[in-house]
Design a protein around this motif. Structure first.
Motif, short mmCIF file in Angstrom:
data_model
loop_
_atom_site.label_atom_id
_atom_site.label_comp_id
_atom_site.label_asym_id
_atom_site.label_seq_id
_atom_site.Cartn_x
_atom_site.Cartn_y
_atom_site.Cartn_z
N THR A 24 -5.78 0.45 -0.62
CA THR A 24 -5.02 0.49 -1.87
C THR A 24 -3.56 0.15 -1.59
OG1 THR A 24 -4.38 2.82 -1.71
CG2 THR A 24 -6.54 2.33 -2.68
N ALA A 25 -2.89 -0.38 -2.60
CA ALA A 25 -1.47 -0.71 -2.46
C ALA A 25 -0.66 0.55 -2.19
CB ALA A 25 -0.97 -1.41 -3.72
N CYS B 58 -1.20 1.63 1.49
CA CYS B 58 -0.47 0.77 2.41
C CYS B 58 1.02 1.13 2.39
CB CYS B 58 -0.67 -0.69 2.03
SG CYS B 58 0.10 -1.89 3.14
N ALA B 59 1.56 1.35 1.20
CA ALA B 59 2.98 1.69 1.07
C ALA B 59 3.29 3.03 1.73
CB ALA B 59 3.37 1.73 -0.40
N LEU C 133 -3.07 -7.16 4.96
CA LEU C 133 -1.93 -6.75 4.14
C LEU C 133 -1.04 -5.75 4.86
CD1 LEU C 133 -3.62 -6.42 0.62
CD2 LEU C 133 -2.21 -8.29 1.50
N ALA D 21 2.87 -6.18 5.94
CA ALA D 21 3.88 -5.23 5.50
C ALA D 21 4.76 -4.70 6.64
CB ALA D 21 3.20 -4.05 4.79
#
Length: 268
Positions: free
Chosen positions: A65-66, A69-70, A119, A123
């Motif tokens: 999920t975004a 990851c964040a 991803l 990042a």
């Protein structure tokens, strides 16, 4: 690469190969960030490392999920203050005929095995660049080199992360960031518990310790890849290049028994 003093984030490190690798790297003097979906398991792994004299932190996050990851990127900055090595070890598998596997399961395999590590690597690249001499380690699979029946999507997802690593290594060459790809064979971890495929079907399970030792050695020796399975696996890889129909025939003979053994293999 000298592991001592390195700041390392490793996904899928609350169990299996990832957990054993985190412990081994901590013993070598690395400061670890344990990343896993289950908070209790990630916390327990980090605590175990700290209790034995290592240095470890944890973050519970779903890297597919975004938001997950964040949160990993934020935890790296907060807990490690930078990053020298990212190890993409999280993975998922579902065996069986492709028409019997749900669309959501197929999607899950691609997300966790291929898209999420791509991803996440993207990042953290700014932090890896700041390190000066950094490394990305992608844990693929032997099936990323030789596809097996009843693992079509899994093999595709692992071949995908392997080729991502190869291309990225060439993209970053000369810029202070290396990329190493690991190709384990069947390993005695929780991921393999629901598979009944044994040596008679070519699934010779390795111990976690032997796989981890090879990965650590690969990091220390600046290897481009670590291929497990010994000479037999290397011969199979070569035969798959030169005479793929011979591999097709070998699997054709095993298909009925193999399907029975792996149709319920699931670790997602």
């Amino acid at each position: 690469m000298d592991i001592n003093g390195k700041r390392i984030a490793i996904t899928g490190s609350s169990s299996g190969i990832g957990q054993a690798l985190a412990k081994a790297l901590a013993k070598q003097g690395a400061e670890m960030l344990i990343i896993g979906r289950r908070e209790a398991a990630a916390s327990l792994t980090a605590s175990g490392i700290n209790q034995t004299g290592g240095r470890a932190h944890f973050v519970a996050a779903d890297i597919t999920t975004a938001a997950g990851c964040a949160s990993v990127v934020a935890a790296i900055q907060l807990r490690l203050g930078g990053l020298d090595m990212l190890i993409n070890s999280a993975g998922g598998v579902r065996g069986g005929r492709i028409e019997d596997i749900s669309e959501s399961e197929l999607t899950q395999m691609i997300e966790v095995n291929t898209l999420a590590p791509i991803l996440l690597t993207r990042a953290v690249l700014p932090m890896l660049r700041q390190a000066g001499a950094a490394l990305v380690v992608n844990v693929a699979s032997a099936m990323g080199l030789v596809g097996a029946p009843f693992y079509a999507t899994y093999a595709a997802s692992k071949a995908g992360i392997a080729m991502f690593g190869e291309a990225l290594r060439r993209e970053l060459k000369g810029e202070g960031i290396g990329v190493m790809t690991v190709y384990p064979v069947a390993t005695d971890t929780p991921m393999m518990q629901s598979s009944n495929a044994g040596p008679e079907l070519g699934f010779h399970k390795e111990t976690v310790e032997s796989v981890v030792d090879a990965i650590v050695d690969g990091i220390e020796q600046d290897r481009l890849q670590v291929v497990r399975g010994g000479d037999a696996r290397l011969q199979m890889i070569e035969l798959n290049r030169t005479n793929p129909l011979a591999i097709d025939e070998r699997f054709q003979q095993l298909k009925p028994t193999l399907w029975e053994a792996v149709q319920n293999h699931k670790a997602l």
